[in-house]
Design a protein around this motif. Structure first.
Motif, PDB file in Angstrom:
ATOM      1  N   VAL A   1     -16.443  27.182   9.122  1.00  0.00           N
ATOM      2  CA  VAL A   1     -15.204  26.415   8.964  1.00  0.00           C
ATOM      3  C   VAL A   1     -14.857  26.351   7.491  1.00  0.00           C
ATOM      4  N   SER A   2     -13.578  26.581   7.175  1.00  0.00           N
ATOM      5  CA  SER A   2     -13.120  26.459   5.800  1.00  0.00           C
ATOM      6  C   SER A   2     -11.674  25.994   5.791  1.00  0.00           C
ATOM      7  N   GLY A   3     -11.372  25.098   4.863  1.00  0.00           N
ATOM      8  CA  GLY A   3     -10.002  24.627   4.738  1.00  0.00           C
ATOM      9  C   GLY A   3      -9.901  23.258   4.101  1.00  0.00           C
ATOM     10  N   GLY A   4     -11.002  22.542   4.052  1.00  0.00           N
ATOM     11  CA  GLY A   4     -10.988  21.212   3.462  1.00  0.00           C
ATOM     12  C   GLY A   4     -12.082  21.091   2.427  1.00  0.00           C
ATOM     13  N   SER A   5     -12.495  19.861   2.178  1.00  0.00           N
ATOM     14  CA  SER A   5     -13.637  19.644   1.291  1.00  0.00           C
ATOM     15  C   SER A   5     -14.893  20.104   2.021  1.00  0.00           C
ATOM     16  N   GLY A   6     -15.982  20.213   1.295  1.00  0.00           N
ATOM     17  CA  GLY A   6     -17.243  20.580   1.936  1.00  0.00           C
ATOM     18  C   GLY A   6     -17.613  19.604   3.035  1.00  0.00           C
ATOM     19  N   GLU A   7     -17.385  18.333   2.778  1.00  0.00           N
ATOM     20  CA  GLU A   7     -17.707  17.312   3.772  1.00  0.00           C
ATOM     21  C   GLU A   7     -16.842  17.470   5.018  1.00  0.00           C
ATOM     22  N   GLN A   8     -15.549  17.745   4.831  1.00  0.00           N
ATOM     23  CA  GLN A   8     -14.660  17.948   5.979  1.00  0.00           C
ATOM     24  C   GLN A   8     -15.062  19.198   6.764  1.00  0.00           C
ATOM     25  N   ASP A   9     -15.324  20.289   6.056  1.00  0.00           N
ATOM     26  CA  ASP A   9     -15.723  21.519   6.737  1.00  0.00           C
ATOM     27  C   ASP A   9     -17.005  21.300   7.541  1.00  0.00           C
ATOM     28  N   GLN A  10     -17.959  20.582   6.970  1.00  0.00           N
ATOM     29  CA  GLN A  10     -19.217  20.307   7.661  1.00  0.00           C
ATOM     30  C   GLN A  10     -18.986  19.448   8.897  1.00  0.00           C
ATOM     31  N   THR A  11     -18.131  18.451   8.778  1.00  0.00           N
ATOM     32  CA  THR A  11     -17.810  17.572   9.910  1.00  0.00           C
ATOM     33  C   THR A  11     -17.193  18.367  11.054  1.00  0.00           C
ATOM     34  N   VAL A  12     -16.279  19.256  10.730  1.00  0.00           N
ATOM     35  CA  VAL A  12     -15.629  20.081  11.744  1.00  0.00           C
ATOM     36  C   VAL A  12     -16.639  21.038  12.379  1.00  0.00           C
ATOM     37  N   ALA A  13     -17.488  21.643  11.558  1.00  0.00           N
ATOM     38  CA  ALA A  13     -18.500  22.560  12.086  1.00  0.00           C
ATOM     39  C   ALA A  13     -19.494  21.840  12.992  1.00  0.00           C
TER      40      ALA A  13
END
Length: 137
Positions: free
Chosen positions: A118-130
């Motif tokens: 997942v890529s498109g936000g902050s690292g924290e957002q990408d991790q949350t989505v993943a």
């Protein structure tokens, strides 16, 4: 000797992507979401409306990295810092290795059968989505 390899299906990938997309919408982080199979080959990818075009390759490469090394990219990143055991790894594999949060292996019965990136936000957002994607797997 023959080795049997289990892998994610297109149906699996679509379910994983749908869960990731729902989480990305919930947290307001338009994302690129990729799923690769056991051989690190792309099975499916979406680019949500308004997601960064530059993150298309990053999402695919995060999924590749998570499968190539069977480790979450967040964890690999911690070990890729100066002085750590994998420092410089991001230069391997023709630059495909991503050391940003948001790539996680997909496991079935303890075996890695693919990965999501997942890529498109902050690292924290990408991790949350993943993580939402993995939970749907």
């Amino acid at each position: 000797m023959t080795i049997r390899l289990e892998s994610v299906s297109l149906e699996d990938a679509q379910r994983v992507i749908a869960a990731a997309q729902a989480k990305a919408e919930e947290i307001g982080s338009p994302s690129n979401i990729a799923v690769v199979d056991a051989g690190a080959n792309l099975v499916s990818h979406i680019r949500m409306d308004n997601a960064w075009v530059g993150s298309v390759d990053i999402s695919i490469n995060k999924a590749f990295t998570a499968r190539a090394f069977d480790i979450a990219t967040k964890d690999l990143a911690e070990n890729a810092q100066p002085g750590e055991q994998f420092y410089g790894i991001q230069g391997s594999n023709n630059g495909r290795v991503m050391v940003f949060a948001g790539g996680i292996p997909l496991r079935r019965d303890g075996l890695v059968v693919g990965a999501v990136g997942v890529s498109g936000g902050s690292g924290e957002q990408d991790q949350t989505v993943a993580e939402a994607a993995v939970a749907a797997f």
